[in-house]
Design an enzyme around this catalytic site. Structure first.
Site, PDB file in Angstrom:
ATOM      1  N   TRP A  51      36.551  35.513  40.683  1.00 47.89           N
ATOM      2  CA  TRP A  51      36.514  35.802  42.117  1.00 47.89           C
ATOM      3  C   TRP A  51      35.145  35.507  42.717  1.00 47.89           C
ATOM      4  O   TRP A  51      35.057  34.976  43.819  1.00 47.89           O
ATOM      5  CB  TRP A  51      36.946  37.246  42.415  1.00 47.89           C
ATOM      6  CG  TRP A  51      38.444  37.376  42.322  1.00 47.89           C
ATOM      7  CD1 TRP A  51      39.150  38.141  41.442  1.00 47.89           C
ATOM      8  CD2 TRP A  51      39.430  36.687  43.112  1.00 47.89           C
ATOM      9  NE1 TRP A  51      40.496  37.966  41.633  1.00 47.89           N
ATOM     10  CE2 TRP A  51      40.702  37.092  42.645  1.00 47.89           C
ATOM     11  CE3 TRP A  51      39.355  35.765  44.157  1.00 47.89           C
ATOM     12  CZ2 TRP A  51      41.889  36.604  43.202  1.00 47.89           C
ATOM     13  CZ3 TRP A  51      40.552  35.284  44.707  1.00 47.89           C
ATOM     14  CH2 TRP A  51      41.789  35.704  44.231  1.00 47.89           C
ATOM     15  N   ASP A  65      32.452  42.504  47.295  1.00 47.08           N
ATOM     16  CA  ASP A  65      33.910  42.365  47.311  1.00 47.08           C
ATOM     17  C   ASP A  65      34.445  43.436  46.368  1.00 47.08           C
ATOM     18  O   ASP A  65      34.341  43.320  45.148  1.00 47.08           O
ATOM     19  CB  ASP A  65      34.315  40.963  46.847  1.00 47.08           C
ATOM     20  CG  ASP A  65      35.833  40.799  46.706  1.00 47.08           C
ATOM     21  OD1 ASP A  65      36.565  41.783  46.932  1.00 47.08           O
ATOM     22  OD2 ASP A  65      36.274  39.680  46.367  1.00 47.08           O
ATOM     23  N   LYS A  81      45.541  46.044  46.303  1.00 49.86           N
ATOM     24  CA  LYS A  81      45.312  46.479  44.937  1.00 49.86           C
ATOM     25  C   LYS A  81      45.322  48.005  44.875  1.00 49.86           C
ATOM     26  O   LYS A  81      46.119  48.603  44.181  1.00 49.86           O
ATOM     27  CB  LYS A  81      43.970  45.957  44.400  1.00 49.86           C
ATOM     28  CG  LYS A  81      43.955  44.532  43.852  1.00 49.86           C
ATOM     29  CD  LYS A  81      44.304  43.467  44.807  1.00 49.86           C
ATOM     30  CE  LYS A  81      44.350  42.082  44.234  1.00 49.86           C
ATOM     31  NZ  LYS A  81      43.246  41.225  44.590  1.00 49.86           N
TER      32      LYS A  81
END
Ligand SMILES: *Cc1c(COP(=O)(O)O)cnc(C)c1O
Length: 383
Positions: A122, A195, A219
Site C-alpha cells: 500500500w 494511511d 475494513k
C-alpha cells in the site's frame, strides 16, 4: 402462520444461523448487532417512515445522524479540538491523489515534495500515485527485506523541505503494523500523514505524532463508500488550484462534510458501529481484545512447524495475519475445508500468496479460536 411478521422473523433467524466467521480483508465483517439494528431501521428510521437511504442529506434527521457520528468518532479516538473530521468519498486510493493535491505545496508551492517510508504494497501504491503531483523522496524502504519489517527510524533519510512524511501505519496485504509512530520532529513542524485504513479504531492514536490520518471505512468501520480524513486545522487551505472542490479539505471542512452529497447510508452505518464500539468499552477495551486475538493466533503459528508467519515480531499486525503452510500443495485443501467449517476468505493476497486472516474489531474472539482449532485439526489430519 398467519401472523404477517412470522416469515420475516423466520428469515432473520435463518440468516443468523447462516452467519460465518468472515476473515475478509475488506470489505470486512461488521458486528451482527449493527446489521440487525440497520435491518430493523431499514424501512422506517425512528418513526420517520423513510429509510436513512431515502432522506435528504439536508434534513434535520440526517444532519443529526452526521453530527452524532462525528462526535462519537471524536470521542472514541480522543481527536483534539484543533483537528477536523471529514467524510469524503473516493477511498484510500482516492486519497493517494487527494492528499498531495491538498498538502504537497505546504512548504514550497513551486517544488512540492513528500517523504515516504515504504513498508509494503500500500505504501508503494501511494508513493507511485504521489509522483504525479511532485517529488517523492523514499526516506526508507523494507522492499529488500520483502516488507517483513519496518526500517529502523535511525535509518530514515528524511528531507528538510518535504511537505510531509507518509506512512501506511498498517499494511493490510503484508501484515506489518506500526505499534508506535516515532518522534521525528513533529513538535518542530514535521507533518506525518498516516494511511490507517485497516487499523483505525483498533487502538488509540497519539495525535502529537500524526497530523493527518485517513482511511476507507470498509475494513474496520463500516461499508465501503465513506472515506475518513482527520486533519489538523492549520493544514487546511494549501490545496493546489486544480484540486477538485469536492476533495478540497478546506471546503469540505467549511461545509461540515456537506459540500457535496455525502455517502449518507455508509455514514449512518459507521455511526452505528461507533455506538457499538462505545458499548464494548471504547478503543482501550477493543484494543485489549485485539491484542488477545492477535496473540492467540501468532502464538499458535509460532509453535507450529506446519504453519509460519514471516513478519518481524516487533511489527506484526494485530489486524491482518498472513501465514503460509509449510507444504503449499495443501493450500487448496486448507481453504476448502476452512470454508466447510464456516471460516471464510482466508486466501492470501495474490502478491504474497499463502493465507491471510483479517481479524478486525468486529471479529469476535470466538472466531479466532475457531480458526486456531480448525488449523490444529487440519495439521493433525495432514500429519
Ligand atoms: C484497502 C486499503 C486501501 C485501498 O482502499 P480503497 O477503498 O480501495 O481505495 C489503501 N490503503 C490501505 C492501507 C488499505 O488497507
Amino acid at each position: 402462520m398467519n401472523d404477517p411478521q412470522t416469515p420475516a422473523l423466520a428469515g432473520m433467524q435463518r440468516a443468523l444461523a447462516e452467519r460465518v466467521f468472515n476473515f475478509s480483508p475488506g470489505p470486512a465483517a461488521l458486528p451482527v448487532e449493527v446489521l440487525q439494528q440497520a435491518a430493523e431501521e431499514m424501512l422506517s428510521w425512528h418513526g420517520t417512515g423513510v429509510s436513512v437511504m431515502e432522506m435528504s442529506h439536508r434534513s434535520k434527521e440526517f444532519e443529526g445522524i452526521l453530527a452524532e457520528t462525528v462526535a462519537d468518532l471524536r470521542e472514541l479516538l480522543h481527536v483534539p479540538k484543533n483537528f477536523r473530521i471529514l467524510f469524503l468519498q473516493g477511498g484510500a486510493i482516492g486519497e493517494n491523489a487527494i492528499v498531495p493535491l491538498n498538502l504537497m505545496r505546504l512548504r514550497h508551492a513551486e517544488q512540492p515534495k513528500a517523504d515516504f517510508v515504504v513498508t509494503g504494497a500500500w505504501s508503494v501504491k501511494t508513493e507511485q500515485e504521489t509522483r504525479r503531483y511532485g517529488e517523492v523522496n523514499i526516506a526508507a524502504s523494507s522492499a529488500d527485506r520483502k516488507f517483513t519489517e519496518i526500517p529502523a527510524v535511525t535509518d530514515w533519510k528524511l528531507s528538510d523541505d518535504a511537505a510531509y512524511v507518509h506512512l501506511c501505519t498498517n499494511e493490510t496485504i503484508g501484515g506489518v503494523e506500526f505499534h508506535e509512530i516515532p518522534d521525528i520532529g513533529q513538535d518542530q513542524g514535521r507533518v506525518v500523514v498516516a494511511d490507517a485504513s485497516s487499523h483505525i479504531l483498533s487502538r488509540p492514536v497519539d495525535w502529537s505524532r500524526v497530523q493527518v490520518m485517513y482511511g476507507g471505512a470498509q475494513k474496520n468501520i463500516g461499508p465501503a463508500g465513506v472515506t475518513i480524513v482527520i486533519v489538523r486545522e492549520d493544514l487546511l487551505g494549501h490545496a493546489h488550484p486544480l484540486c477538485p472542490s469536492a476533495f478540497n479539505w478546506r471546503l469540505v471542512a467549511e461545509h461540515g462534510s456537506m459540500y457535496n452529497t455525502p455517502p449518507t447510508y455508509a455514514i449512518y452505518i459507521a455511526g452505528l458501529v461507533f455506538k457499538w464500539l462505545k458499548r464494548q468499552g471504547g478503543v482501550p477495551a477493543i484494543e485489549q481484545r485485539n491484542i488477545a486475538k492477535a496473540k492467540a493466533l501468532y502464538d499458535f503459528l509460532d509453535q507450529s512447524d506446519f504453519y509460519r508467519n514471516e513478519i518481524d515480531p516487533h511489527c506484526r499486525s494485530r489486524m491482518n495475519v498472513p501465514f503460509f503452510l509449510a507444504d503449499e500443495t495443501r493450500n487448496e485443501a486448507f481453504l476448502q475445508q476452512a470454508r466447510a467449517n464456516g471460516l471464510l476468505q482466508l486466501k492470501g493476497h495474490k502478491s504474497v500468496g499463502g493465507m491471510r486472516a483479517s481479524i478486525y474489531n468486529a471479529m469476535p474472539v470466538e472466531g479466532v479460536y475457531a480458526l486456531i482449532d480448525f488449523m490444529r485439526e487440519f495439521e493433525r489430519i495432514a500429519a
